[in-house]
Design a protein around this motif. Structure first.
Motif, PDB file in Angstrom:
ATOM      1  N   HIS A  40      -2.756 -13.093  -5.664  1.00 60.15           N
ATOM      2  CA  HIS A  40      -1.601 -12.209  -5.494  1.00 60.15           C
ATOM      3  C   HIS A  40      -1.367 -11.908  -4.012  1.00 60.15           C
ATOM      4  N   LEU A  41      -2.435 -11.601  -3.300  1.00 57.47           N
ATOM      5  CA  LEU A  41      -2.307 -11.254  -1.880  1.00 57.47           C
ATOM      6  C   LEU A  41      -1.874 -12.443  -1.032  1.00 57.47           C
ATOM      7  N   ALA A  42      -2.191 -13.650  -1.465  1.00 57.63           N
ATOM      8  CA  ALA A  42      -1.824 -14.844  -0.707  1.00 57.63           C
ATOM      9  C   ALA A  42      -0.327 -15.160  -0.818  1.00 57.63           C
ATOM     10  N   ARG A  43       0.342 -14.604  -1.815  1.00 59.01           N
ATOM     11  CA  ARG A  43       1.757 -14.931  -2.059  1.00 59.01           C
ATOM     12  C   ARG A  43       2.734 -14.197  -1.155  1.00 59.01           C
ATOM     13  N   PHE A  44       2.311 -13.082  -0.589  1.00 56.64           N
ATOM     14  CA  PHE A  44       3.257 -12.236   0.127  1.00 56.64           C
ATOM     15  C   PHE A  44       3.015 -12.233   1.627  1.00 56.64           C
ATOM     16  N   LYS A  45       4.116 -12.078   2.361  1.00 62.90           N
ATOM     17  CA  LYS A  45       4.018 -11.945   3.810  1.00 62.90           C
ATOM     18  C   LYS A  45       3.482 -10.554   4.114  1.00 62.90           C
ATOM     19  N   ARG A  46       2.660 -10.465   5.137  1.00 63.34           N
ATOM     20  CA  ARG A  46       2.111  -9.164   5.513  1.00 63.34           C
ATOM     21  C   ARG A  46       1.668  -9.205   6.967  1.00 63.34           C
ATOM     22  N   TYR A  47       1.247  -8.054   7.434  1.00 68.50           N
ATOM     23  CA  TYR A  47       0.740  -7.950   8.794  1.00 68.50           C
ATOM     24  C   TYR A  47      -0.727  -8.358   8.823  1.00 68.50           C
ATOM     25  N   SER A  48      -1.214  -8.724  10.000  1.00 71.86           N
ATOM     26  CA  SER A  48      -2.637  -9.033  10.139  1.00 71.86           C
ATOM     27  C   SER A  48      -3.443  -7.746   9.952  1.00 71.86           C
ATOM     28  N   VAL A  49      -4.751  -7.884   9.768  1.00 70.08           N
ATOM     29  CA  VAL A  49      -5.613  -6.719   9.564  1.00 70.08           C
ATOM     30  C   VAL A  49      -5.548  -5.785  10.768  1.00 70.08           C
ATOM     31  N   GLU A  50      -5.614  -6.351  11.967  1.00 66.51           N
ATOM     32  CA  GLU A  50      -5.575  -5.532  13.181  1.00 66.51           C
ATOM     33  C   GLU A  50      -4.245  -4.798  13.308  1.00 66.51           C
ATOM     34  N   ASP A  51      -3.151  -5.531  13.064  1.00 64.14           N
ATOM     35  CA  ASP A  51      -1.829  -4.906  13.145  1.00 64.14           C
ATOM     36  C   ASP A  51      -1.671  -3.820  12.077  1.00 64.14           C
ATOM     37  N   SER A  52      -2.184  -4.084  10.887  1.00 63.72           N
ATOM     38  CA  SER A  52      -2.108  -3.092   9.803  1.00 63.72           C
ATOM     39  C   SER A  52      -2.792  -1.797  10.209  1.00 63.72           C
ATOM     40  N   LYS A  53      -3.965  -1.921  10.785  1.00 63.19           N
ATOM     41  CA  LYS A  53      -4.709  -0.728  11.200  1.00 63.19           C
ATOM     42  C   LYS A  53      -3.963   0.030  12.298  1.00 63.19           C
ATOM     43  N   GLU A  54      -3.390  -0.710  13.249  1.00 66.64           N
ATOM     44  CA  GLU A  54      -2.624  -0.076  14.329  1.00 66.64           C
ATOM     45  C   GLU A  54      -1.387   0.643  13.786  1.00 66.64           C
ATOM     46  N   ILE A  55      -0.681  -0.004  12.864  1.00 61.27           N
ATOM     47  CA  ILE A  55       0.517   0.596  12.281  1.00 61.27           C
ATOM     48  C   ILE A  55       0.138   1.865  11.526  1.00 61.27           C
ATOM     49  N   LEU A  56      -0.947   1.812  10.748  1.00 60.49           N
ATOM     50  CA  LEU A  56      -1.389   2.996  10.002  1.00 60.49           C
ATOM     51  C   LEU A  56      -1.731   4.140  10.943  1.00 60.49           C
ATOM     52  N   GLU A  57      -2.380   3.816  12.060  1.00 59.77           N
ATOM     53  CA  GLU A  57      -2.695   4.853  13.053  1.00 59.77           C
ATOM     54  C   GLU A  57      -1.419   5.467  13.616  1.00 59.77           C
ATOM     55  N   LYS A  58      -0.466   4.619  13.999  1.00 66.85           N
ATOM     56  CA  LYS A  58       0.785   5.115  14.579  1.00 66.85           C
ATOM     57  C   LYS A  58       1.560   5.967  13.573  1.00 66.85           C
ATOM     58  N   LEU A  59       1.580   5.531  12.312  1.00 67.03           N
ATOM     59  CA  LEU A  59       2.280   6.313  11.292  1.00 67.03           C
ATOM     60  C   LEU A  59       1.605   7.668  11.091  1.00 67.03           C
ATOM     61  N   HIS A  60       0.280   7.671  11.093  1.00 63.88           N
ATOM     62  CA  HIS A  60      -0.452   8.938  10.914  1.00 63.88           C
ATOM     63  C   HIS A  60      -0.205   9.886  12.087  1.00 63.88           C
ATOM     64  N   GLU A  61      -0.174   9.339  13.306  1.00 68.70           N
ATOM     65  CA  GLU A  61       0.073  10.168  14.489  1.00 68.70           C
ATOM     66  C   GLU A  61       1.503  10.712  14.498  1.00 68.70           C
ATOM     67  N   ALA A  62       2.467   9.858  14.183  1.00 68.70           N
ATOM     68  CA  ALA A  62       3.871  10.262  14.232  1.00 68.70           C
ATOM     69  C   ALA A  62       4.273  11.150  13.052  1.00 68.70           C
ATOM     70  N   PHE A  63       3.622  10.949  11.912  1.00 72.57           N
ATOM     71  CA  PHE A  63       3.990  11.681  10.689  1.00 72.57           C
ATOM     72  C   PHE A  63       2.733  12.223  10.009  1.00 72.57           C
ATOM     73  N   PRO A  64       2.178  13.308  10.514  1.00 71.97           N
ATOM     74  CA  PRO A  64       0.932  13.842   9.941  1.00 71.97           C
ATOM     75  C   PRO A  64       1.086  14.332   8.500  1.00 71.97           C
ATOM     76  N   ASN A  65       2.306  14.619   8.040  1.00 69.23           N
ATOM     77  CA  ASN A  65       2.519  15.078   6.664  1.00 69.23           C
ATOM     78  C   ASN A  65       2.565  13.933   5.660  1.00 69.23           C
ATOM     79  N   MET A  66       2.640  12.693   6.145  1.00 67.93           N
ATOM     80  CA  MET A  66       2.726  11.535   5.264  1.00 67.93           C
ATOM     81  C   MET A  66       1.344  11.243   4.669  1.00 67.93           C
ATOM     82  N   LYS A  67       1.297  11.037   3.362  1.00 63.16           N
ATOM     83  CA  LYS A  67       0.040  10.700   2.699  1.00 63.16           C
ATOM     84  C   LYS A  67      -0.415   9.309   3.137  1.00 63.16           C
ATOM     85  N   ALA A  68      -1.723   9.110   3.170  1.00 63.03           N
ATOM     86  CA  ALA A  68      -2.282   7.816   3.577  1.00 63.03           C
ATOM     87  C   ALA A  68      -1.834   6.704   2.637  1.00 63.03           C
ATOM     88  N   LYS A  69      -1.745   6.994   1.343  1.00 59.11           N
ATOM     89  CA  LYS A  69      -1.341   5.949   0.393  1.00 59.11           C
ATOM     90  C   LYS A  69       0.103   5.508   0.630  1.00 59.11           C
TER      91      LYS A  69
END
Length: 115
Positions: A40-69
């Motif tokens: 299933h995971l191989a079928r979809f386009k996505r960000y690399s692991v490093e980019d995913s972690k960076e994006i999650l950090e930026k989203l958490h910093e910019a939007f602290p009220n947003m749930k992690a999920k």
């Protein structure tokens, strides 16, 4: 599952799940569910692991009220426009305004999608 208890739960991106299962498969045989997940995971386009972690950090910093999920859903679903983002936030308590959604899209546009 008698005797088993969830001690901790943390949402992780699909890219991280794929990496974890691939590392596990180097030394172990995958069961049916793990094979389904990796296919299933191989079928979809996505960000690399490093980019995913960076994006999650930026989203958490910019939007602290947003749930992690929700942040993980944003990274995994790779929304392209405001309509896609509205669907992700449809049932959430935190509802970003239009400017905040545009800021989320700007954060995502900084990163390349891996095929």
């Amino acid at each position: 599952m008698i005797g088993k208890k969830i001690i901790e739960s943390e949402p992780v991106s699909g890219a991280e799940v794929k990496e974890i299962i691939e590392e596990y498969s180097e030394n172990n045989e995958l069961n049916y569910e793990q094979n389904l997940t990796i296919n299933h995971l191989a079928r979809f386009k996505r960000y690399s692991v490093e980019d995913s972690k960076e994006i999650l950090e930026k989203l958490h910093e910019a939007f602290p009220n947003m749930k992690a999920k929700v942040a993980v859903h944003i990274v995994d679903l790779v929304p392209k426009d405001l309509a896609d983002l509205r669907l992700i936030f449809a049932k959430e308590a935190y509802q970003p305004n239009k400017e905040e959604m545009e800021q989320i899209l700007e954060i995502l546009e900084q990163y390349d999608i891996v095929e």
